[in-house]
Scaffold this motif. Structure first.
Motif, PDB file in Angstrom:
ATOM      1  N   THR A   1       0.840  -1.206   0.000  1.00 44.07           N
ATOM      2  CA  THR A   1       0.000   0.000   0.000  1.00 44.07           C
ATOM      3  C   THR A   1       0.874   1.255   0.000  1.00 44.07           C
ATOM      4  O   THR A   1       0.643   2.190  -0.776  1.00 44.07           O
TER       5      THR A   1
ATOM      6  N   GLU B   1       1.720   4.290  -2.967  1.00 42.98           N
ATOM      7  CA  GLU B   1       1.444   5.701  -2.674  1.00 42.98           C
ATOM      8  C   GLU B   1       2.733   6.536  -2.680  1.00 42.98           C
ATOM      9  O   GLU B   1       2.743   7.679  -2.214  1.00 42.98           O
TER      10      GLU B   1
ATOM     11  N   ARG C   1      -4.344   7.885   3.410  1.00 47.50           N
ATOM     12  CA  ARG C   1      -5.619   7.627   4.071  1.00 47.50           C
ATOM     13  C   ARG C   1      -5.405   6.993   5.447  1.00 47.50           C
ATOM     14  O   ARG C   1      -4.379   6.346   5.684  1.00 47.50           O
TER      15      ARG C   1
ATOM     16  N   ARG D   1      -7.741   4.833   6.368  1.00 45.65           N
ATOM     17  CA  ARG D   1      -8.266   3.487   6.102  1.00 45.65           C
ATOM     18  C   ARG D   1      -8.240   3.232   4.605  1.00 45.65           C
ATOM     19  O   ARG D   1      -8.541   4.131   3.802  1.00 45.65           O
ATOM     20  N   TYR D   2      -7.879   2.009   4.241  1.00 42.70           N
ATOM     21  CA  TYR D   2      -7.803   1.617   2.828  1.00 42.70           C
ATOM     22  C   TYR D   2      -8.735   0.436   2.589  1.00 42.70           C
ATOM     23  O   TYR D   2      -8.912  -0.406   3.490  1.00 42.70           O
TER      24      TYR D   2
ATOM     25  N   THR E   1      -7.486   1.578  -4.291  1.00 41.58           N
ATOM     26  CA  THR E   1      -7.265   2.932  -3.759  1.00 41.58           C
ATOM     27  C   THR E   1      -8.108   3.983  -4.480  1.00 41.58           C
ATOM     28  O   THR E   1      -8.156   5.131  -4.074  1.00 41.58           O
TER      29      THR E   1
ATOM     30  N   ASN F   1      -9.936  11.259   6.422  1.00 41.81           N
ATOM     31  CA  ASN F   1      -8.794  10.354   6.255  1.00 41.81           C
ATOM     32  C   ASN F   1      -7.444  10.896   6.706  1.00 41.81           C
ATOM     33  O   ASN F   1      -6.493  10.130   6.836  1.00 41.81           O
TER      34      ASN F   1
END
Ligand code: BGC
Length: 367
Positions: A67, A71, A93, A95-96, A102, A110
């Protein structure tokens, strides 16, 4: 302590973990399921580590690595210009989606930094316990997280309760310092070390009122999330007089009968009842202080909140601040989240901290 609830919690977490490795915050609760919060899940991974389930924790950490690397551009831009990133919402964020989509349009507050700080600590602790080593992509993801936190730590952002707007929250500072401190210790990174010291300075000068830590900078209120400044014990230490005054204030203002804290006095979410995770943190503090009678009482109370299936809720509607708000939230989002994985994680952590958990995991054949 219920040995059964230890085994049930481990099994529940194992079954709820997505194929991607992410842990959903809850099962059977529409607002949460389908999403993985760094905050909740990093405690879940830590609980699994402490329960001998290193493989499960490793899968979660691998998901975070993927993740964060996906990003990278956003992280680099935010590190280069934190003000701009915040004002544009071009931040990570809280939370993903658990399957990594995404692009999902997630209207959620977020911008929260505590979860990533908690992840960094949980990740390094996992490696220290003999889990997935911090090398290659994993080391790169940890370095990105450390740089991002180092650049953005003093930007106002939402706290762990996700309600009070973008502010500077001592509990969030504590979680960031925890992660950076662990990173500095492992890697020798001087920037992380210097930022940890800066955050400690900010906590002492801007994060207190009347000798105790506060809910946010400029506030005089107390919040039970300030227990994070005591455990895991790395930022100030349990013996620190400011932490001790904070704990005394939490006990006085937020703990009704010795073992079940509300979040904060003005809380009206489902009426503002008693939170299972906070009971876990309070018990963890007591366990580390050697107050094992009180810590065991916390653990027992947590166990009593399980339903017939052994599922722990997010909170219980006892000693609510505002009874008129219980049904407002039931109508809005449905019954209180149950099972909440973070509640189960805190049960496992406290049971282990008390060192009373028999190694009662399911036999390998049943896994
Ligand atoms: C809590 C957060 C938590 C989230 C998922 C929210 O209601 O305020 O702390 O991360 O639920 O469990």
């Amino acid at each position: 302590m219920s040995a059964g609830l230890v085994a049930t919690s481990i099994e529940l977490i194992r079954n709820a973990q997505a194929d991607s490795g992410a842990y959903p915050a809850a099962c059977n609760y529409p607002t949460y399921e389908g999403f993985c919060w760094f905050r909740d899940a990093s405690y879940v991974a830590h609980a699994m580590d402490r329960s001998g389930e290193l493989e499960s924790a490793a899968r979660y950490h691998a998901w975070v690595t993927r993740t964060l690397l996906s990003e990278r551009t956003r992280i680099e831009a935010a590190v280069a210009d934190p003000d701009h990133a915040r004002s544009r919402g071009a931040v990570l964020r809280a939370r993903y989606p658990i399957e990594g989509r995404t692009t999902v349009d997630d209207r959620w507050p977020n911008f929260q930094l505590d979860g990533l700080g908690t992840w960094l600590w949980s990740r390094l602790d996992h490696a220290r316990r003999g889990g997935r080593p911090l090398a290659g992509d994993d080391a790169e993801a940890a370095a990105l997280a450390a740089r991002y936190l180092g650049a953005l730590w003093d930007q106002p952002n939402f706290d762990c309760w996700e309600e009070a707007g973008e502010r500077r929250h001592p509990s969030t500072w504590g979680a960031i310092a925890l992660g950076l401190h662990a990173y500095a210790e492992t890697s020798g990174d001087r920037n992380a070390m210097a930022t940890t010291a800066q955050i400690q300075g900010a906590l002492a000068s801007r994060g207190t009122h009347d000798g105790a830590f506060t809910k946010h900078e400029g506030s005089h209120a107390i919040d039970a999330n300030l227990l994070w400044l005591g455990v895991p014990d790395a930022v100030f230490g349990l013996a620190d007089p400011t932490f001790q005054r904070t704990l005394a204030q939490i006990e006085r203002e937020l703990v009704a009968d010795g073992h079940d804290p509300n979040r904060y006095r003005a809380d009206t979410f489902y009426g503002g009842g008693e939170w299972v995770v906070l009971n876990g943190f309070l018990g963890w503090v007591y366990a580390c202080q050697g107050r094992s009678v009180e810590a065991r009482r916390c653990l027992a109370w947590m166990g009593e909140q399980a339903n017939a299936a052994g599922h722990l809720p997010e909170q219980v509607s006892t000693n609510v601040n505002d009874p008129s708000m219980v049904n407002v939230w039931v109508e809005r989002w449905g019954p209180i989240a149950q099972p909440l994985l973070w509640s189960h994680a805190m049960y496992l952590i406290l049971a282990d901290a008390l060192n009373v958990a028999p190694r009662d995991r399911l036999p390998p054949a049943a896994r």
